[in-house]
Design an enzyme around this catalytic site. Structure first.
Site, PDB file in Angstrom:
ATOM      1  CG  ASP A 434      55.578  22.951  63.968  1.00  0.00           C
ATOM      2  OD1 ASP A 434      55.989  23.148  62.821  1.00  0.00           O
ATOM      3  OD2 ASP A 434      54.376  22.922  64.279  1.00  0.00           O
ATOM      4  CG  ASP A 737      51.654  25.244  66.515  1.00  0.00           C
ATOM      5  OD1 ASP A 737      51.655  25.759  65.379  1.00  0.00           O
ATOM      6  OD2 ASP A 737      52.520  25.489  67.377  1.00  0.00           O
ATOM      7  CG  ASP A 741      51.050  24.644  60.823  1.00  0.00           C
ATOM      8  OD1 ASP A 741      51.815  25.062  59.933  1.00  0.00           O
ATOM      9  OD2 ASP A 741      51.257  24.829  62.026  1.00  0.00           O
TER      10      ASP A 741
END
Length: 986
Positions: A434, A737, A741
């Protein structure tokens, strides 16, 4: 009797008696109704008397009355989702008054109040199953079949020895084997016991979740273990419900109760269905709940108290090693059976001689006791060959190195949740990361503002028309999940929420003069559409208190909000039509902001055409008026570029997956070193999620290797990328997070969740939690993963060398001369050196930067490499040649008798392993001493092994069946063993 007591013992007995009568075959379905009836009766009586008491003397926190609310009744109320009970009680607000909870300001946060509630209702902890005792590990070690056979041999040897030589002299052989077995068992048990304690400690740390509650009117994070009955808890997407409770307020709150009920349907929670069960997950919306039951009074607590974490989890590498151990064990058993047959045949045919060179067995003359003694000695020798042949130390080495690395990784901001992740990370070929908070600092602030196609200073609120500022402040203060708490003693308010929310709220308070409390007092929420990673926007419908006009506010990704607008405000407050030219100009503004690596958030507004009665609850998504666009800066983390370079050198590809637009993503990737314009072609290296999603499987497979950045991606796109990379043979590590996900984290070979910004759902789906959310910590995890793999390879090389040498020497000697040079006790000592002490010495090597100069192992590379085979065969061959030479020519070379010769062979064999342990430290390097001063464990174990060997040879003659050696003989043994260094160097 005071009617405040909900259930006296006599009443409880009566209740139980009635319930017992309900257990008949025809009445069992009525049991729940009876329980419900008693709950309502007792609770209603309590409420009536409490109401009288409070009306006479109303005091918040009148804590003695809390004792009149039984934890069992509160527990049943939520667990059984009893709508009838809750209705008869008077609803959530009435229950809150009984629990002395202010639904707006929460509990009083003083220690006395919290402690009293804990004493009455219990702590939010569950009783864990008792830890496995040290004695259990000892007993487990004794269950090993080889150990059982050796014990049997030792007992027989002890019995025949005492019978033949008396107690004073006859216990040595059997007693020596028993002591050696005991040592091996104790060392193994201590190792496993310590590992179990460490895993329990890590498990406790991983379950210590942070939750947000309101106490003394202030929103604050606390440990899940500190929650008490009556607390008001904030819930958002991805949170785990920390206790049983009741819905207070919120919007679009939906929970996944599959962990409790097994049903996969998502349950909507609101005032109509207010029950929230501990352990369930929030999958949409946000809200607040009042805690009704904690710890063992919840169904989750009862369930978790009966579940213990499996400390015997077998990792893929352990599975591979167990196969290797099984194969070598079969070879060892075959050799042992051959040795047993050869020795038995030689003995009973009269080819075996004693120390005086007399035949040991003569048919009809040799006593039966002597025969049995010889048979036991032969069986013990054969069994001990099996002990040395089976490399039981391999699984132990994996466990030790994983336990050691887990402990050290914790200090490097990585908490391992699954053992297999340690070793798998060393094989990773691709990391999908990310952007926000991982590559960047997650310290966001508004740095640019655009209104009416023109840039305005973020401080220049006076340049903007008052009417626009007023509407903008509504969009900031009402369309948010964050909070602003003004502290009397502090000039700066406390702002809580996501990093983006905090940046916008901070800007609104400090630059635009927003007072959030006034906004909430003046306006009332009508409808909320919570933000999620699919929509990338959030909206609210609000009305001024006392009025019927509905105002709609949207906030989110700038280009998405822009597409929903048909007008825009100028700085002066006039409304202009959004022409194609204006839309293009705003698009350019967004691109320019994004090129500076700014996150672009737009605000839009619309007044609903109609009254509140006509509002159907659906927020309109077109015909909006654009208020303005803010650019939020989130700087790159200082060490990220260096970490990315380290990964590239190590042969690991980095792919950035972000929800930001292409321009922001490209700017950040350029800054971090993930994207290199000179090497990566822009149109191939950067794709949008929708583009990647719409590729055919063949197109995806062709493009995946060149992609460096995926912008405007959804969690599904991330999952798709992971699946595609795995199909191409990559070992994939993925960061995540958010709740959405979870599928990608589970699909990846290694799921890495974020410890600070990560939701509980993401953490539970991951293998490793990065505690500081820093990409550099992932590189540390990668280094540790490679270290684990490398340490295990070192130990395999070391142990297999010992196995091969010991097997060949004993087999050749037994077949040729009928004599086994290494006795049971001596081989058990060698087993202890290589299994436990060797594993400790080699498994605790720390990672070096050299590990990051090699390419990743990947999926298919064999565990024993060509280099390892080369080292292993050369060392084993040298040891076999030296020791067999000593076996057949040692007596004449040194001019000594058979017992001294066997001692020299034993001493030389052990010292060869000590010197070879140094060779095993560096598999492919000539300098085997590099960094040796940093591993004090290795040096300590080598020193301890040498000291114990001297004691075995010089002082434990009867125990170890050895003879003292002179200086010359010691020097010869050391010289022969030391030759393994130059052989390794060559």
């Amino acid at each position: 009797m005071s009617s405040l007591r909900l259930r006296k013992p006599s009443e409880e007995a009566a209740t139980d008696a009635v319930l017992d009568h309900c257990d008949g075959p025809t009445n069992i379905i009525h049991r729940r109704r009876w329980r419900l009836a008693f709950t309502v009766i007792y609770f209603t009586r309590a409420l009536e008397s409490l109401s009288k008491q409070n009306s006479d003397n109303p005091r918040e926190g009148d804590c003695p009355s809390l004792r009149d609310v039984g934890p069992k009744i509160l527990s049943n109320l939520v667990r059984e989702k009893s709508f009838e009970s809750l209705a008869q009680i008077g609803g959530v607000k009435r229950l809150a008054s009984v629990l002395m909870t202010n639904l707006e300001n929460g509990l009083r946060g003083d220690e006395t109040n919290l402690m009293r509630r804990t004493n009455i209702f219990g702590a939010n902890k569950y009783n864990k199953p008792p830890a496995k005792s040290f004695l259990s590990f000892v007993l487990d070690a004794f269950k090993d079949m080889i150990i059982i056979i050796l014990i049997a041999c030792a007992v027989l040897s002890l019995a025949f020895g005492i019978k033949q030589h008396g107690l004073k002299e006859g216990w040595y052989d059997g007693g020596s084997i028993i002591i050696a077995i005991f040592l091996v068992v104790i060392v193994s048990a201590v190792s496993n016991y310590k590992q179990g304690r460490q895993f329990r400690k890590l498990s406790k740390e991983s379950s210590n979740i942070r939750v947000e509650v309101v106490r003394d009117g202030r929103r604050q994070p606390i440990s899940i273990f500190d929650i008490v009955v009556g607390d008001v808890v904030y819930l958002k997407i991805g949170d785990q419900v920390p206790a049983d409770g009741l819905f207070v307020d919120g919007h679009s709150l939906r929970v996944d109760e599959s962990s409790m009920t097994g049903e996969s349907d998502h349950i909507e929670v609101d005032s109509e269905n207010p029950f929230l069960l501990s352990g369930t997950k929030v999958i949409d919306g946000y809200g607040r709940m009042m805690v009704a039951s904690v710890g063992m009074n919840t169904a989750w607590g009862e369930m978790m108290s009966s579940v213990s974490r499996d400390l015997d989890e077998e990792t893929p590498l352990q599975a591979r090693l167990n196969k290797l151990t099984s194969f070598i064990g079969k070879v060892g058993v075959s050799v042992a059976v051959l040795v047993l047959l050869v020795l038995m045949i030689r003995y009973f045919t009269g080819h075996t001689q004693d120390d005086a060179r007399n035949r040991e067995f003569t048919s009809g003359k040799t006593k039966s006791g002597d025969v049995m003694d010889a048979v036991v000695r032969i069986v013990a020798a054969a069994v001990t060959i099996v002990v040395v042949a089976i490399p039981e130390g391999l699984p132990l080495a994996v466990t030790l190195t994983l336990a050691y690395s887990m402990k050290r990784m914790m200090g490097d901001n990585a908490m391992v949740r699954k053992l297999s992740a340690c070793e798998t990370m060393g094989s990773a070929t691709t990391i999908c990361t990310d952007k926000t908070g991982t590559l960047t600092l997650n310290e966001m602030r508004v740095t640019e503002l655009c209104m009416g196609k023109e840039h305005v200073s973020v401080d220049a609120s006076k340049e903007i028309a008052t009417s626009i500022v007023e509407v903008l402040l509504q969009g900031i203060g009402l369309n948010t999940t964050g909070t602003v708490h003004m502290r009397p003693s502090e000039p700066v308010p406390e702002i809580l929420g996501s990093p983006t929310e905090k940046a916008i709220l901070s800007w609104g308070v400090s630059k635009l003069g927003m007072t959030m409390d006034e906004q909430k007092q003046e306006w009332e929420l009508v409808q909320v559409e919570a933000f999620n990673s699919e929509k990338k926007r959030s909206g609210v419908a609000v009305r001024r208190r006392g009025e019927q006009v509905v105002h709609i506010h949207w906030k989110g990704a700038a280009e998405m909000i822009l597409a929903m607008c048909s007008d825009y405000y100028s700085q002066s407050g006039t409304v202009n039509v959004m022409t194609d030219e204006a839309r293009s100009d705003f698009g350019t503004v967004i691109e320019n902001m994004a090129d500076k690596s700014l996150r672009c958030i737009a605000f839009a507004y619309k007044k609903f055409d109609g009254s509140l009665a006509q509002f159907n609850g659906k927020l309109e998504e077109d015909g909006l008026t654009l208020l303005g666009i803010v650019g939020i800066k989130d700087p790159c983390r200082p060490g990220v570029r260096r970490a990315v370079v380290s990964c590239r050198i190590a042969g690991v590809n980095i792919k950035m997956i972000t929800g930001d637009n292409m321009h922001t993503a490209r700017a950040i990737a350029l800054e971090c070193g993930i994207f290199n314009p000179e090497e990566d072609l822009g149109h191939e290296a950067i794709v949008e999620g929708v583009q990647f999603r719409n590729y055919s499987p063949e197109q995806r497979a062709a493009a995946i290797e060149k992609i460096r950045i995926m912008a405007r991606s959804s969690p599904f796109d991330k999952l798709l990328m992971v699946q595609c990379l795995k199909q191409k043979g990559h070992v994939v590590a993925v960061t995540g997070d958010g709740t959405n996900d979870a599928p990608a984290l589970k699909e990846a070979d290694i799921g890495l969740s974020m410890g600070i910004q990560g939701t509980e759902v993401a953490k539970e789906s991951s293998d490793i939690v990065i505690l500081d959310d820093n990409f550099a910590s992932m590189v540390t995890v990668l280094r540790w993963g490679r270290c684990v793999y490398n340490n295990i390879q070192k130990f395999i090389q070391f142990q297999l060398t010992v196995n091969v040498a010991a097997l060949v020497i004993n087999f050749v000697a037994a077949v040729s001369s009928g004599d086994v040079p290494l006795t049971a006790v001596q081989l058990l000592w060698v087993n202890l050196i290589m299994d436990t002490l060797g594993a400790l010495a080699l498994a605790t090597e720390q990672p070096t930067n050299d590990l990051m100069l090699k390419p990743p192992v990947g999926r298919t590379k064999p565990l024993i490499s060509r280099v390892m085979w080369r080292n292993l065969v050369s060392q084993a061959l040298y040891q076999v040649i030296i020791l067999l030479t000593l076996q057949f020519k040692g007596s004449s070379i040194f001019g000594v008798d058979k017992k001294v010769r066997d001692t020299i062979i034993f001493n030389c064999f052990v010292l060869c392993q000590v010197f070879n342990e140094f060779n095993a430290r560096k598999l492919e390097e000539k300098n085997i001493f590099k960094g040796i001063h940093k591993n004090k464990m290795f040096l300590g174990i080598i020193g301890m092994t040498i000291i114990l060997q001297v004691v075995m040879v010089e002082f434990l003659k009867r125990f170890a069946n050895t003879e003292r050696l002179d200086w010359g003989q010691w020097g010869a043994c050391i010289g022969l063993a030391a030759l393994s260094w130059p052989i390794g160097w060559l």
